[in-house]
Write a protein that holds these residues in place. Structure first.
Motif, PDB file in Angstrom:
ATOM      1  N   GLY A  41       0.782  -1.229   0.000  1.00  0.00           N
ATOM      2  CA  GLY A  41       0.000   0.000   0.000  1.00  0.00           C
ATOM      3  C   GLY A  41       0.808   1.270   0.000  1.00  0.00           C
ATOM      4  O   GLY A  41       0.249   2.357   0.199  1.00  0.00           O
TER       5      GLY A  41
ATOM      6  N   TYR B  10      -7.654   6.632  -1.354  1.00  0.00           N
ATOM      7  CA  TYR B  10      -8.488   5.602  -1.978  1.00  0.00           C
ATOM      8  C   TYR B  10      -9.642   6.295  -2.706  1.00  0.00           C
ATOM      9  O   TYR B  10     -10.147   7.319  -2.248  1.00  0.00           O
ATOM     10  N   SER B  87      -9.002   0.183 -12.857  1.00  0.00           N
ATOM     11  CA  SER B  87      -8.725  -0.121 -11.447  1.00  0.00           C
ATOM     12  C   SER B  87      -7.242  -0.428 -11.295  1.00  0.00           C
ATOM     13  O   SER B  87      -6.712  -1.341 -11.929  1.00  0.00           O
ATOM     14  N   MET B  89      -3.382   1.155  -8.914  1.00  0.00           N
ATOM     15  CA  MET B  89      -2.763   2.161  -8.053  1.00  0.00           C
ATOM     16  C   MET B  89      -2.151   3.217  -8.974  1.00  0.00           C
ATOM     17  O   MET B  89      -1.421   2.878  -9.910  1.00  0.00           O
ATOM     18  N   GLN B 111      -5.305   4.503  -4.701  1.00  0.00           N
ATOM     19  CA  GLN B 111      -5.843   3.209  -5.110  1.00  0.00           C
ATOM     20  C   GLN B 111      -7.238   3.424  -5.678  1.00  0.00           C
ATOM     21  O   GLN B 111      -8.159   3.809  -4.954  1.00  0.00           O
ATOM     22  N   SER B 113     -10.622   1.982  -7.469  1.00  0.00           N
ATOM     23  CA  SER B 113     -11.462   0.820  -7.759  1.00  0.00           C
ATOM     24  C   SER B 113     -12.656   1.295  -8.561  1.00  0.00           C
ATOM     25  O   SER B 113     -13.405   2.172  -8.110  1.00  0.00           O
TER      26      SER B 113
END
Lengths: 113, 115
Positions: A41, B10, B87, B89, B111, B113
């Motif tokens: 991450g 995110y 989708s 990173m 990130q 999605s």
């Protein structure tokens, strides 16, 4: 075309054991070579880099890499791994006259007790 | 050590929607990069800026992606409309001048999605 190959998708080693991650580069001329590490991450952190001079280069966190022109390789090594070394490792190359940094597909390192 | 800032951390969106990512490089860094990293793969360069000018956008899907760095400092990457295959990173990086043995400093990424 410029390419970087990391043949090992996933490697598991025991804590305290030695480590070698493989990297091969294509193209005729010697590129600028790098190893980056990515924790889950997170972004990438530079471990070490090489272009010329001594073929064994030292990096951060106890890592070193050896450039071998005859094998077009730039393998990453560590004499004794720690649990905190578990991460994804990327080899990358930049060729003289082209600023683009090309990454390999990465090797995921798992450390077992 | 100074860091590259990215936001959001995110992002979840539905396909056909628009999304935007922001990056603030290390102060004084002239070169800014946007990379896309698909799960299980290495980062792939989407676009590279030198100050406010695009140096390389050969891998940027220009029908849906756009990037700007209007004042040569922070940058925005936009996708419109988003597709399921987007989708990934999205990583931003910066360096002082670019090229050679220069080190790239990476942000923690966004990130994305797409549902």
């Amino acid at each position: 075309a410029q390419s970087v190959t990391q043949p090992d998708i996933h490697i598991t080693v025991s804590e305290g054991a030695s480590l070698e991650l493989r990297c091969n580069y294509s193209y005729g001329a010697t590129p600028y070579l790098f190893w980056y590490v990515q924790s889950p991450g997170q972004g990438l952190q530079l471990l070490l880099k090489y272009f010329s001079g001594d073929t064994l280069v030292q990096g951060i966190k106890g890592f070193e890499a050896e450039f071998k022109r005859s094998q077009s390789s730039f393998n990453l090594r560590k004499p004794s791994v720690h649990w905190s070394d578990a991460a994804e490792y990327f080899c990358a190359a930049r060729y003289f006259g082209n600023e683009k940094l090309t990454f390999g597909t990465g090797t995921r390192l798992t450390i077992i007790p | 050590e100074a860091e590259v800032a990215q936001s959001p951390r995110y992002k979840i969106t539905e396909k056909s929607q628009a999304v935007a990512f922001w990056c603030d490089p290390i102060s004084g860094h002239a070169t800014l990069y946007w990379y896309r990293q698909i799960l299980g793969q290495g980062p792939e360069l989407l676009v590279q800026f030198q100050d406010e000018s695009v140096v390389d956008d050969s891998q940027l899907p220009k029908d849906r992606f756009s990037a700007e760095r209007l004042k040569g400092v922070d940058s925005t990457l936009k996708i419109q409309p988003a597709e399921l295959g987007d989708s990934a990173m999205y990583l931003c990086a910066s360096s002082a001048t670019g090229g050679g043995l220069e080190k790239l400093f990476f942000g923690s990424g966004t990130q994305l999605s797409v549902l």
